[in-house]
Design an enzyme around this catalytic site. Structure first.
Site, PDB file in Angstrom:
ATOM      1  N   TYR A 164       1.888  22.214  61.336  1.00  0.00           N
ATOM      2  CA  TYR A 164       1.781  22.554  59.549  1.00  0.00           C
ATOM      3  C   TYR A 164       2.377  21.410  58.984  1.00  0.00           C
ATOM      4  O   TYR A 164       1.997  20.782  57.808  1.00  0.00           O
ATOM      5  CB  TYR A 164       2.317  23.997  59.277  1.00  0.00           C
ATOM      6  CG  TYR A 164       2.006  24.306  58.106  1.00  0.00           C
ATOM      7  CD1 TYR A 164       0.548  24.692  57.881  1.00  0.00           C
ATOM      8  CD2 TYR A 164       2.900  24.676  57.068  1.00  0.00           C
ATOM      9  CE1 TYR A 164       0.098  25.299  56.533  1.00  0.00           C
ATOM     10  CE2 TYR A 164       2.275  25.206  55.841  1.00  0.00           C
ATOM     11  CZ  TYR A 164       0.875  25.581  55.780  1.00  0.00           C
ATOM     12  OH  TYR A 164       0.508  25.851  54.561  1.00  0.00           O
ATOM     13  N   LYS A 171       4.855  23.261  50.947  1.00  0.00           N
ATOM     14  CA  LYS A 171       5.030  24.840  50.599  1.00  0.00           C
ATOM     15  C   LYS A 171       6.518  25.067  50.193  1.00  0.00           C
ATOM     16  O   LYS A 171       6.510  26.170  49.314  1.00  0.00           O
ATOM     17  CB  LYS A 171       4.370  25.624  51.701  1.00  0.00           C
ATOM     18  CG  LYS A 171       3.002  25.507  51.877  1.00  0.00           C
ATOM     19  CD  LYS A 171       2.105  26.181  50.589  1.00  0.00           C
ATOM     20  CE  LYS A 171       0.800  26.109  50.973  1.00  0.00           C
ATOM     21  NZ  LYS A 171      -0.191  26.519  49.717  1.00  0.00           N
TER      22      LYS A 171
HETATM   23  P1  NAD Z   1      -9.943  27.527  51.011  1.00  0.00           P
HETATM   24  O1  NAD Z   1     -10.005  26.307  51.928  1.00  0.00           O
HETATM   25  O2  NAD Z   1     -10.874  28.355  50.708  1.00  0.00           O
HETATM   26  O3  NAD Z   1      -9.231  26.923  49.551  1.00  0.00           O
HETATM   27  C1  NAD Z   1      -8.469  25.912  49.421  1.00  0.00           C
HETATM   28  C2  NAD Z   1      -9.095  25.371  47.978  1.00  0.00           C
HETATM   29  O4  NAD Z   1      -8.233  24.173  47.622  1.00  0.00           O
HETATM   30  C3  NAD Z   1     -10.527  24.789  48.077  1.00  0.00           C
HETATM   31  O5  NAD Z   1     -11.223  25.680  47.032  1.00  0.00           O
HETATM   32  C4  NAD Z   1     -10.498  23.550  47.753  1.00  0.00           C
HETATM   33  O6  NAD Z   1     -11.322  23.246  46.773  1.00  0.00           O
HETATM   34  C5  NAD Z   1      -9.032  23.426  46.796  1.00  0.00           C
HETATM   35  N1  NAD Z   1      -8.620  22.074  46.610  1.00  0.00           N
HETATM   36  C6  NAD Z   1      -8.177  21.267  47.435  1.00  0.00           C
HETATM   37  N2  NAD Z   1      -7.963  19.904  46.952  1.00  0.00           N
HETATM   38  C7  NAD Z   1      -8.154  20.206  45.406  1.00  0.00           C
HETATM   39  C8  NAD Z   1      -7.904  19.506  44.124  1.00  0.00           C
HETATM   40  N3  NAD Z   1      -7.447  18.016  44.421  1.00  0.00           N
HETATM   41  N4  NAD Z   1      -8.028  19.925  42.995  1.00  0.00           N
HETATM   42  C9  NAD Z   1      -8.735  21.314  43.036  1.00  0.00           C
HETATM   43  N5  NAD Z   1      -8.809  22.107  44.207  1.00  0.00           N
HETATM   44  C10 NAD Z   1      -8.462  21.621  45.259  1.00  0.00           C
HETATM   45  O7  NAD Z   1      -8.510  27.935  51.702  1.00  0.00           O
HETATM   46  P2  NAD Z   1      -7.408  29.162  51.505  1.00  0.00           P
HETATM   47  O8  NAD Z   1      -6.745  29.312  53.095  1.00  0.00           O
HETATM   48  O9  NAD Z   1      -8.185  30.088  51.037  1.00  0.00           O
HETATM   49  O10 NAD Z   1      -6.337  28.373  50.609  1.00  0.00           O
HETATM   50  C11 NAD Z   1      -5.916  28.979  49.665  1.00  0.00           C
HETATM   51  C12 NAD Z   1      -4.271  28.914  49.525  1.00  0.00           C
HETATM   52  O11 NAD Z   1      -4.077  29.726  50.498  1.00  0.00           O
HETATM   53  C13 NAD Z   1      -4.149  27.515  49.705  1.00  0.00           C
HETATM   54  O12 NAD Z   1      -2.724  27.477  48.910  1.00  0.00           O
HETATM   55  C14 NAD Z   1      -3.336  27.670  51.184  1.00  0.00           C
HETATM   56  O13 NAD Z   1      -2.222  26.782  51.492  1.00  0.00           O
HETATM   57  C15 NAD Z   1      -2.899  29.164  50.919  1.00  0.00           C
HETATM   58  N6  NAD Z   1      -2.743  29.849  52.338  1.00  0.00           N
HETATM   59  C16 NAD Z   1      -3.666  29.632  53.345  1.00  0.00           C
HETATM   60  C17 NAD Z   1      -3.434  30.664  54.448  1.00  0.00           C
HETATM   61  C18 NAD Z   1      -4.361  30.596  55.665  1.00  0.00           C
HETATM   62  O14 NAD Z   1      -4.083  31.011  56.616  1.00  0.00           O
HETATM   63  N7  NAD Z   1      -5.775  30.275  55.260  1.00  0.00           N
HETATM   64  C19 NAD Z   1      -2.261  31.256  54.740  1.00  0.00           C
HETATM   65  C20 NAD Z   1      -1.172  31.078  53.845  1.00  0.00           C
HETATM   66  C21 NAD Z   1      -1.369  30.413  52.498  1.00  0.00           C
END
Ligand code: NAD
Length: 269
Positions: A164, A171
């Site tokens: 990570y 984060k």
């Molecule tokens: P996802 O890929 O569906 O969403 C990530 C989004 O970030 C995408 O829509 C992407 O276009 C956007 N993004 C990236 N660079 C960008 C930029 N420069 N400008 C605008 N948007 C941008 O994945 P997700 O897992 O739904 O992620 C959403 C949030 O949840 C993130 O903060 C991620 O770290 C967090 N998260 C995810 C998990 C997991 O296991 N999937 C766990 C905990 C937290």
């Protein structure tokens, strides 16, 4: 009566129907939100985001690369223009703001953290942490009192999770920013919280090396013995968006089946 009847929301971060942002947007709509607007990177808008928005009756879909201040400002200009209100500024027209986005170079989500480049570190921090500050700063002119802002984080902010790496550091900055923003904006009636989700299968997650194995093992050790879905995360998002959480701000709320309480995660024999 829905928990969010009449509330207006803006959701950053939908990439597709597996996105946590989409799970949250859908749940906000299902619980009565009057309007759910979207902002995502331009290349995703027409093919992915607009059809999802339309499926819940929304046509507010604005492009934004969160690294660009002018892009962020334009989203809120468009929101204010859509909701001029009495003052013509859109003041008080946004009740719920969701930040669900992150990015780091793929090579920085593999191998050793010590190898992280200066540029890779800056990029991850800019997109994944500073963007919350930039978005909230512009949002102030349309946020209502009371209103609720939330972002998405992960346990790798607190403890070392293999691969990570720089995203864990970003984060940690995001969680600290949540607390500082909550302190700044509390007197304006704006709450700011983070949801720390367990592993969810999304596009972003697939960029973290070893995610598949981690996802598989998670349900064997998490106290509630199941994987986390976007609907699970969305349930807590609805609570944070609603008046039920009216005295909760600056917090990191875990939606991880209890994983974070374990000292030594072990599979029972
Ligand atoms: P996802 O890929 O569906 O969403 C990530 C989004 O970030 C995408 O829509 C992407 O276009 C956007 N993004 C990236 N660079 C960008 C930029 N420069 N400008 C605008 N948007 C941008 O994945 P997700 O897992 O739904 O992620 C959403 C949030 O949840 C993130 O903060 C991620 O770290 C967090 N998260 C995810 C998990 C997991 O296991 N999937 C766990 C905990 C937290």
């Amino acid at each position: 009566m829905g928990l969010l009847d009449g509330k207006r929301a803006l959701v950053f971060g939908v990439a597709n129907d597996h996105s946590i942002a989409w799970g949250i947007a859908k749940a906000l709509h299902d619980h009565g939100a009057a309007e759910v607007g979207f902002s995502s990177v331009e290349m995703l808008l027409e093919k992915r985001v607009r059809p999802l928005a339309a499926s819940i009756g929304s046509d507010f879909v604005e492009p934004c690369d969160v690294r660009v201040d002018a892009d962020v400002a334009r989203v809120f200009d468009a929101w204010a223009a859509r909701h001029p209100g009495e003052s013509g500024t859109g003041a008080g027209s946004l009740d719920i703001l969701v930040h669900a986005l992150a990015f780091a170079n793929r090579e920085d989500l593999d191998g050793k953290f010590v190898e992280t480049s200066r540029d890779g570190f800056a990029l991850a921090m800019d997109v994944s942490a500073y963007s919350l500050v930039a978005i909230v700063r512009e949002a102030r002119r349309v946020l209502a009192s009371p209103s609720s802002v939330m972002c998405l984080t992960y346990y790798g902010a607190e403890k070392v999770v293999q691969h990570y790496n720089v995203m864990g550091v970003a984060k940690a900055a995001l969680e600290a920013s949540t607390r500082y923003l909550a302190a700044d904006l509390g007197s304006s009636g704006v709450r700011v919280n983070a949801i720390s989700a367990g592993p969810v299968r999304t596009l972003a997650a697939s960029g973290v090396s070893g995610f598949k194995q981690m996802y598989g093992a998670f349900r064997d050790v998490a106290p509630l013995r199941s994987n986390i879905t976007i609907e699970d995360v969305a349930g807590t998002a609805v609570w944070l968006a609603s008046d039920l959480s009216r005295q909760v701000t600056g917090e990191t709320v875990y939606v991880d089946g209890g994983f974070n309480i374990l000292g030594v995660p072990t599979v029972e024999g």
